[in-house]
Write a protein that holds these residues in place. Structure first.
Motif, PDB file in Angstrom:
ATOM      1  N   VAL A 115      63.040  87.033  22.451  1.00 57.23           N
ATOM      2  CA  VAL A 115      63.327  88.474  22.519  1.00 57.23           C
ATOM      3  C   VAL A 115      62.027  89.249  22.434  1.00 57.23           C
ATOM      4  O   VAL A 115      61.009  88.734  21.932  1.00 57.23           O
ATOM      5  CB  VAL A 115      64.271  88.939  21.363  1.00 57.23           C
ATOM      6  N   ILE A 116      62.060  90.515  22.900  1.00 57.21           N
ATOM      7  CA  ILE A 116      60.912  91.417  22.775  1.00 57.21           C
ATOM      8  C   ILE A 116      60.835  91.844  21.292  1.00 57.21           C
ATOM      9  O   ILE A 116      61.846  92.148  20.649  1.00 57.21           O
ATOM     10  CB  ILE A 116      61.083  92.622  23.701  1.00 57.21           C
ATOM     11  N   PRO A 117      59.621  91.882  20.704  1.00 59.71           N
ATOM     12  CA  PRO A 117      59.487  92.067  19.241  1.00 59.71           C
ATOM     13  C   PRO A 117      59.969  93.414  18.682  1.00 59.71           C
ATOM     14  O   PRO A 117      60.218  93.526  17.487  1.00 59.71           O
ATOM     15  CB  PRO A 117      58.008  91.880  18.985  1.00 59.71           C
ATOM     16  N   THR A 118      60.125  94.464  19.525  1.00 59.43           N
ATOM     17  CA  THR A 118      60.578  95.759  19.022  1.00 59.43           C
ATOM     18  C   THR A 118      61.313  96.506  20.110  1.00 59.43           C
ATOM     19  O   THR A 118      61.448  95.996  21.248  1.00 59.43           O
ATOM     20  CB  THR A 118      59.419  96.592  18.482  1.00 59.43           C
ATOM     21  N   SER A 119      61.744  97.711  19.798  1.00 54.10           N
ATOM     22  CA  SER A 119      62.481  98.532  20.756  1.00 54.10           C
ATOM     23  C   SER A 119      61.973  99.963  20.693  1.00 54.10           C
ATOM     24  O   SER A 119      61.216 100.324  19.787  1.00 54.10           O
ATOM     25  CB  SER A 119      63.979  98.490  20.430  1.00 54.10           C
ATOM     26  N   SER A 120      62.371 100.768  21.666  1.00 53.57           N
ATOM     27  CA  SER A 120      61.953 102.183  21.735  1.00 53.57           C
ATOM     28  C   SER A 120      60.434 102.292  21.660  1.00 53.57           C
ATOM     29  O   SER A 120      59.863 102.999  20.826  1.00 53.57           O
ATOM     30  CB  SER A 120      62.618 102.996  20.604  1.00 53.57           C
TER      31      SER A 120
END
Length: 357
Positions: free
Chosen positions: A228-233
């Motif tokens: 998964v990508i490590p963060t969002s926004s």
């Protein structure tokens, strides 16, 4: 071939009535001598006068002159010389020594009463000498002259030789044309085969690339479920390798995700927390070690949610976005190091796992 002279006709002897009256004492008897008579060759006929002998008159002189001329020469009367007897050859012996008249070309047809003459010999004898060597084929073509026939044969032979030469030239040209056509056809066939092989190879390569792409997509899809990508926004602000004085090494060593403070940070994959705490210019940092030895660094956190030695799974929250350490604002500074400690581009590594930040 020379032919025998025709035999002289019988000498005509006139009588006294033909000349009228004459004086017997005014003429002398003519007797030929050896000097005045030449040897006689050939056949001669001697006419014997019926009666008691020749009269001594002018008639005797005329008969002698005629006989001398027929014998091959003119004799002159010689006074006081003894007479010379003339012997005539035996006609039968002479005849037997001569060839048959029928065997002589052109002679058999001249003998009257010869009913046994060969037709072929007569025709050959009657033919002119210029017809020698003329064949039946020449005669059919109207060439009855030997020279013309020879010229026609030579011309025909020359024409035949020319026809043979022309035929040979045509055959050679046809062979050359056939060979050239064969070579061109072979070249075209090889070119077509080469083009077909190239198309087949290109098609095979394209199919292989498509197969590999499909397999890679399937692999990435499977990985994407575990990464998964490590963060969002977030917003990507600085990339790996960017140059600048704000970095002690002279260039950027990671990938920056700018996000509001407190935004959750997730474990990109299942692993073990190797470190969790203060790291100087990196601020609060968490080091997550994956199963293959790869290390993921989460820097500048505002808070930590894990401790060293803790195992986490993909998507677990391990901390929060912050601005601790050497920063200009809140963001996640993410670095990726291989098992031997070499730093690599985090963006490329995430893309290799099927993720597109």
């Amino acid at each position: 071939m020379a032919s025998n002279r025709p035999a002289p006709q019988a000498v005509y002897v006139p009588n006294d009535d033909d000349f009228g009256s004459y004086d017997e004492g005014s003429f002398e008897e003519w007797n030929p001598t050896e000097e005045s008579v030449r040897p006689v060759r050939g056949r001669h006929r001697v006419h014997k006068k019926s009666g008691g002998g020749l009269a001594r008159s002018s008639t005797v002189l005329g008969v002698g002159v005629i006989a001398a001329v027929g014998a091959g020469g003119i004799a002159t009367a010689q006074d006081g010389k003894p007479p010379v007897s003339i012997s005539m050859p035996d006609l039968g012996v002479v005849t037997d020594s001569l060839p048959e008249a029928k065997s002589l070309p052109g002679v058999g047809s001249l003998i009257s009463g010869d009913d046994t003459s060969d037709t072929t010999t007569t025709a050959a004898a009657a033919a002119p000498l210029t017809a020698a060597g003329v064949s039946a084929a020449d005669a059919e073509q109207g060439n009855t002259h030997a020279g013309e026939a020879l010229r026609a044969r030579i011309m025909q032979q020359a024409e035949n030789q020319q026809d043979q030469a022309d035929t040979a030239v045509r055959a050679a040209a046809e062979d050359a044309a056939a060979k050239k056509a064969g070579e061109e056809a072979d070249a075209q066939r090889k070119a077509a085969e080469k083009e077909a092989d190239a198309k087949a190879a290109a098609k095979k390569k394209k199919e292989e690339e498509a197969r590999k792409a499909k397999a890679e997509a399937a692999r990435l899809a499977k990985l994407a479920k575990s990464y998964v990508i490590p963060t969002s926004s977030y917003t990507l602000t600085s990339h790996f390798g960017d140059a600048g004085s704000m970095w002690s090494s002279g260039h950027h060593t990671g990938l920056d995700f700018a996000a509001p403070t407190g935004t959750p940070l997730k474990a990109v994959h299942t692993g073990t927390v190797k470190e969790a705490g203060w790291a100087g210019a990196y601020g609060y940092r968490t080091v997550l070690e994956l199963e293959d030895g790869t290390e993921i660094w989460y820097c500048h956190q505002s808070s930590l949610n894990v401790s060293a030695g803790q195992k986490v799974s993909t998507g677990d929250v391990i901390g929060r976005v912050g601005a601790t350490g050497n920063v200009t604002g809140p963001h996640l500074h993410m670095e990726v190091h291989t098992a031997d400690g070499t730093g690599i581009d985090p963006l490329g590594w995430l893309q290799g796992k099927g993720l597109n930040p």
